[in-house]
Enzyme design. Sequence first.
Site, PDB file in Angstrom:
ATOM      1  N   SER A   1      31.063 -48.354  17.682  1.00 18.01           N
ATOM      2  CA  SER A   1      30.984 -48.829  19.074  1.00 18.01           C
ATOM      3  C   SER A   1      29.752 -48.324  19.801  1.00 18.01           C
ATOM      4  O   SER A   1      29.323 -47.178  19.621  1.00 18.01           O
ATOM      5  CB  SER A   1      32.232 -48.332  19.806  1.00 18.01           C
ATOM      6  OG  SER A   1      32.067 -48.440  21.195  1.00 18.01           O
TER       7      SER A   1
ATOM      8  N   GLU B   1      29.881 -47.383  22.623  1.00 18.17           N
ATOM      9  CA  GLU B   1      30.363 -46.251  23.423  1.00 18.17           C
ATOM     10  C   GLU B   1      29.859 -44.923  22.828  1.00 18.17           C
ATOM     11  O   GLU B   1      29.792 -43.918  23.527  1.00 18.17           O
ATOM     12  CB  GLU B   1      31.893 -46.309  23.477  1.00 18.17           C
ATOM     13  CG  GLU B   1      32.580 -45.359  24.434  1.00 18.17           C
ATOM     14  CD  GLU B   1      32.381 -45.629  25.921  1.00 18.17           C
ATOM     15  OE1 GLU B   1      31.951 -46.742  26.304  1.00 18.17           O
ATOM     16  OE2 GLU B   1      32.649 -44.698  26.706  1.00 18.17           O
TER      17      GLU B   1
ATOM     18  N   TYR C   1      37.238 -41.225  23.209  1.00 21.03           N
ATOM     19  CA  TYR C   1      37.113 -42.405  22.344  1.00 21.03           C
ATOM     20  C   TYR C   1      35.729 -42.446  21.686  1.00 21.03           C
ATOM     21  O   TYR C   1      35.605 -42.647  20.475  1.00 21.03           O
ATOM     22  CB  TYR C   1      37.348 -43.674  23.176  1.00 21.03           C
ATOM     23  CG  TYR C   1      36.979 -44.960  22.469  1.00 21.03           C
ATOM     24  CD1 TYR C   1      37.868 -45.573  21.590  1.00 21.03           C
ATOM     25  CD2 TYR C   1      35.734 -45.570  22.676  1.00 21.03           C
ATOM     26  CE1 TYR C   1      37.528 -46.755  20.934  1.00 21.03           C
ATOM     27  CE2 TYR C   1      35.386 -46.748  22.031  1.00 21.03           C
ATOM     28  CZ  TYR C   1      36.286 -47.334  21.162  1.00 21.03           C
ATOM     29  OH  TYR C   1      35.940 -48.493  20.510  1.00 21.03           O
TER      30      TYR C   1
END
Length: 325
Positions: A124, A126, A148
């Site tokens: 990701s 992220e 996460y």
Amino acid sequence: MTKTAFITGISGQDGSYLAELLLGKGYHVVGMVRRSPQDVYPRIEHLRDRITLVQADLTDQAGLIRVLSASQPDEVYNLGAQSFVAASWEQPVLTAETTGVGVARLLEAVRLVCPHARFYQASSSEMFGNAATTPQDENTPFHPRSPYGVAKAFGHHLTVNYRESFGLFACSGILFNHESPRRGREFVTRKISRQVACIRLGSEEQLRLGNLHARRDWGFAGDYVEAMWLMLQQESPRDFVVGTGVDHSVADFVEVAFAHAGLDWRRHVLIDETLKRPAEVDLLRADPTKACEELGWKLSVEFEALVRMMVDADTEEVNQAKGNA
Ligand code: NAP
Ligand code: GDD
């Protein structure tokens, strides 16, 4: 010979699009689901008679070995995860177990049971978090801003490590935000499109949001599963950034969505401080040059068309639900 693809997270947004793509290419699709007492998986119900579902969980090593032994896949797509960033502060250990250590369990199972299978890890953007440079590409350092993001960084590094240590054909796809009418309702795009539909049809008045200034690189999920498949068709395993190369703010998404429904967002949107995150990722924008040039990957849906697609789909769904009530 028919190839077998094994998908964790098949009941999620991406799993459902990937299953459709692979069925269209003639694969036998085995999907891993968590036990559900209702035995209903709404995003893949329309595929149920064409796929094989097996029950296991990324937190259970023996179960992963069992289901991979039984299916002997040619390709393994690890899409399963606790994928909601905001929830990762509430449940950091669960997120680490599923989204991080779950990758280790699945890679171990692949190494023991089907070491020749090609492996895709759903990494990701992220992981870039508080990125030092924009746009982000395969060489941009990680600075995750959520449990996460930290768990995804572990999964990414372990995928690279299993490739280098054991020669697995393992790829990490670093995907930027991708959305669709099948997006979970807690993510901001779907939360907006759903509420716009409800306001348009008179059943709601307000939409409560957190940080309107965050900027994301939003694409259509159907395009991104194509990139996953392409990565596993290459001669050698590599990692790729996948995104549109264009960023918009949450406020931009709001404005386009309300305007498409003929509404003025200023009359309906409220800022709720409790929806702001302990640490925000202010700006993510991909440099997808490598994916475009080496995979031949292309986008088919631009930002405004994506917003309109989601608002229209939710309007139809909410309308139908009202008719059935
Ligand atoms: P999603 O809709 O939230 O789907 C997540 C899937 O993971 C669901 O099928 C869920 O099953 C499953 N899952 C959760 N916990 C599990 C566990 N302990 N064991 C086995 N399966 C479990 O996510 P998505 O948007 O399709 O994303 C797919 C993957 O790509 C995720 O790993 C996500 O983190 C990653 N990713 C997504 C994006 C994006 O913008 N969509 C961008 C980059 C990376 P249940 O149905 O039982 O909950
Ligand atoms: N969910 C949500 N709800 N987000 C809000 C809200 C709200 O009410 N108001 C503002 N936001 C902002 C968040 O603070 C964040 O900056 C942005 O909207 C996007 O939030 P999400 O849609 O929840 O997505 P995300 O960017 O945190 O994570 C998604 O993309 C990642 C890739 O970058 C998820 O799909 C992750 O699984 C994925 O890895």
